[in-house]
Design an enzyme around this catalytic site. Structure first.
Site, PDB file in Angstrom:
ATOM      1  N   LYS A   1      44.975  38.246  41.420  1.00 51.97           N
ATOM      2  CA  LYS A   1      46.183  38.805  40.826  1.00 51.97           C
ATOM      3  C   LYS A   1      47.188  39.193  41.918  1.00 51.97           C
ATOM      4  O   LYS A   1      48.403  39.013  41.748  1.00 51.97           O
ATOM      5  CB  LYS A   1      45.855  40.017  39.956  1.00 51.97           C
ATOM      6  CG  LYS A   1      45.206  39.680  38.634  1.00 51.97           C
ATOM      7  CD  LYS A   1      46.100  38.828  37.736  1.00 51.97           C
ATOM      8  CE  LYS A   1      47.286  39.610  37.207  1.00 51.97           C
ATOM      9  NZ  LYS A   1      48.088  38.793  36.233  1.00 51.97           N
TER      10      LYS A   1
ATOM     11  N   TYR B   1      38.843  39.107  41.360  1.00 52.19           N
ATOM     12  CA  TYR B   1      39.871  39.233  40.324  1.00 52.19           C
ATOM     13  C   TYR B   1      41.142  39.844  40.880  1.00 52.19           C
ATOM     14  O   TYR B   1      42.237  39.271  40.758  1.00 52.19           O
ATOM     15  CB  TYR B   1      39.364  40.087  39.154  1.00 52.19           C
ATOM     16  CG  TYR B   1      40.474  40.648  38.300  1.00 52.19           C
ATOM     17  CD1 TYR B   1      41.377  39.801  37.668  1.00 52.19           C
ATOM     18  CD2 TYR B   1      40.647  42.029  38.154  1.00 52.19           C
ATOM     19  CE1 TYR B   1      42.425  40.317  36.904  1.00 52.19           C
ATOM     20  CE2 TYR B   1      41.680  42.541  37.388  1.00 52.19           C
ATOM     21  CZ  TYR B   1      42.565  41.683  36.760  1.00 52.19           C
ATOM     22  OH  TYR B   1      43.592  42.191  36.019  1.00 52.19           O
TER      23      TYR B   1
ATOM     24  N   THR C   1      48.328  44.091  37.466  1.00 54.07           N
ATOM     25  CA  THR C   1      47.387  45.204  37.346  1.00 54.07           C
ATOM     26  C   THR C   1      47.500  46.159  38.524  1.00 54.07           C
ATOM     27  O   THR C   1      47.927  45.758  39.621  1.00 54.07           O
ATOM     28  CB  THR C   1      45.947  44.657  37.275  1.00 54.07           C
ATOM     29  OG1 THR C   1      45.011  45.729  37.347  1.00 54.07           O
ATOM     30  CG2 THR C   1      45.660  43.705  38.430  1.00 54.07           C
ATOM     31  N   ASP C   2      47.071  47.401  38.316  1.00 56.91           N
ATOM     32  CA  ASP C   2      47.029  48.348  39.434  1.00 56.91           C
ATOM     33  C   ASP C   2      45.889  48.041  40.402  1.00 56.91           C
ATOM     34  O   ASP C   2      45.851  48.577  41.514  1.00 56.91           O
ATOM     35  CB  ASP C   2      46.934  49.790  38.930  1.00 56.91           C
ATOM     36  CG  ASP C   2      45.695  50.077  38.088  1.00 56.91           C
ATOM     37  OD1 ASP C   2      44.894  49.153  37.850  1.00 56.91           O
ATOM     38  OD2 ASP C   2      45.539  51.233  37.644  1.00 56.91           O
ATOM     39  N   GLU C   3      44.966  47.169  40.005  1.00 57.33           N
ATOM     40  CA  GLU C   3      43.824  46.871  40.866  1.00 57.33           C
ATOM     41  C   GLU C   3      44.221  46.148  42.153  1.00 57.33           C
ATOM     42  O   GLU C   3      43.455  46.113  43.117  1.00 57.33           O
ATOM     43  CB  GLU C   3      42.770  46.070  40.102  1.00 57.33           C
ATOM     44  CG  GLU C   3      42.182  46.850  38.938  1.00 57.33           C
ATOM     45  CD  GLU C   3      40.994  46.155  38.285  1.00 57.33           C
ATOM     46  OE1 GLU C   3      40.141  45.626  39.021  1.00 57.33           O
ATOM     47  OE2 GLU C   3      40.927  46.147  37.050  1.00 57.33           O
TER      48      GLU C   3
END
Length: 361
Positions: free
Chosen positions: A174, A170, A133-135
């Protein structure tokens, strides 16, 4: 090819499985634990395909992973299985650590042991594609922090070289899994590829996320909750465009590379909700406008203000671009939810009633 897809009953994973079965001659081994967000009803007709196999396995179970590799002998792995909802990670981070970090470690080791057993061309062609993810990058400057106060080319984007700065349990989990994957490449020569994507939306989206939550709440006349002022910005990517990109990376991408995948659609959360309301006003008109249901609630703890992907690398090197604009993709999404109310009822099945998650006591 035989492609082992983890999390193939989830939102993005099921889109990948559907894409492979519908657009290629490859076979799929779907490995999924069927947690609350995994649902085999997201794969209509898959059981009728001779190229589809399902294994009800949790990636934290190493012995079961070894069995799956031994029986099915895949040519590639696409790793999508993950706990993925920020709000859930705030109130229950342990599951995110277990699945996203420990589970990824188990999968890497099971896949590496299997890869080491291969010979010749089979070993050379094997790929482990880790979907992230970009997060993991944290957040970017917001327009209202700049003098211009508007979206524009002057605002920075996430690139493949952006440093990691995760904000939530989260995204931290990741980020950890991304680091593990790259370490297995560097240390063991294990052939990995990593992709980082922007916010996905589209059919079969579990209704804890913004777009399906708003659609279903609006249809029932419930409030449409928006965190803070609703000015958080996300880059929205239609899930079927993402599935195409992931398959292209697996089959044409270069081992050791990272590819960012974005939709070129930066929108404030409030804009997204208003756009959904406008579509519903046309498709399912009611006496009052749906936007009258919008309410503002206390913001999420540690909420990132802006994400935006620079996907020029995958466009330049692999020739991928999204087919859907935000407007066309959102209309397709709303229409799908209108036509698939039974699926929506079944996936909630009493365990989740679209209540707010992620509040700190």
């Amino acid at each position: 090819m035989k492609i082992l897809v983890t999390g193939g009953a989830g939102f993005i994973g099921s889109a990948v499985v559907r894409h492979i079965l519908s657009n290629t001659e490859d076979s799929v081994i779907n490995v999924d634990a069927l947690t609350y967000a995994g649902n085999l009803q997201s794969l209509p007709g898959a059981d009728n395909s001779e190229r589809y196999f399902f294994e009800h396995v949790n990636i934290c179970d190493r012995a079961e992973l070894d069995r799956v590799f031994s029986i099915h002998k895949p040519d590639a792995v696409m790793h999508l299985a993950a706990e993925s909802h920020v709000d859930r990670s705030i109130t229950g981070p342990a599951e995110f650590i277990q699945t996203n970090i420990v589970g990824t470690y188990n999968l890497l080791e099971a896949a590496r042991e299997y890869w080491n057993s291969l010979n010749g061309g089979s070993k050379k062609m094997f790929r482990f594609h880790h979907i992230s993810t970009d997060e993991v990058y944290g957040d970017l400057p917001h327009p209202d922090e700049l003098e211009s106060g508007a979206l524009g080319e002057c605002l920075p984007l996430f690139t493949e070289q952006t440093s990691y700065a995760p904000s939530s349990p989260y995204s931290a989990s990741k980020a950890s899994s991304d680091h593990l994957v790259r370490a297995w490449l560097r240390t063991y020569g294990f052939p990995t590829i990593v992709t980082n994507c922007s916010n996905n939306y589209g059919p079969y989206h579990f209704p804890e996320k913004l777009i399906p939550l708003v659609i279903l709440n609006a249809l029932e006349g419930k409030s449409l909750p928006i965190y803070g002022k609703g000015d958080q910005i996300r880059d929205w990517l239609y899930v079927e465009d993402h599935a195409r990109a992931l398959y292209k990376v697996l089959t044409e991408g270069k081992v050791g590379e990272t590819y960012n995948i974005g939709g070129h659609n930066e929108k404030q959360n409030l804009e997204v909700v208003q756009a959904i309301c406008s579509i519903l006003d046309t498709l399912v008109p009611k006496e009052n406008k749906y936007a009258e249901l919008i309410t503002y609630v206390a913001d999420r703890p540690g909420h990132d203000r802006r994400y935006a992907i620079d996907s020029s690398k995958i466009q330049r090197e692999l020739g991928w671009t999204p087919n859907e604009t935000f407007e066309t993709g959102l209309k397709k999404t709303v229409q799908w939810f209108l036509e698939n109310q039974k699926w929506c009822e079944n996936v909630q099945n009493g365990s989740y009633q679209r209540e707010r998650l992620g509040e700190i006591e």
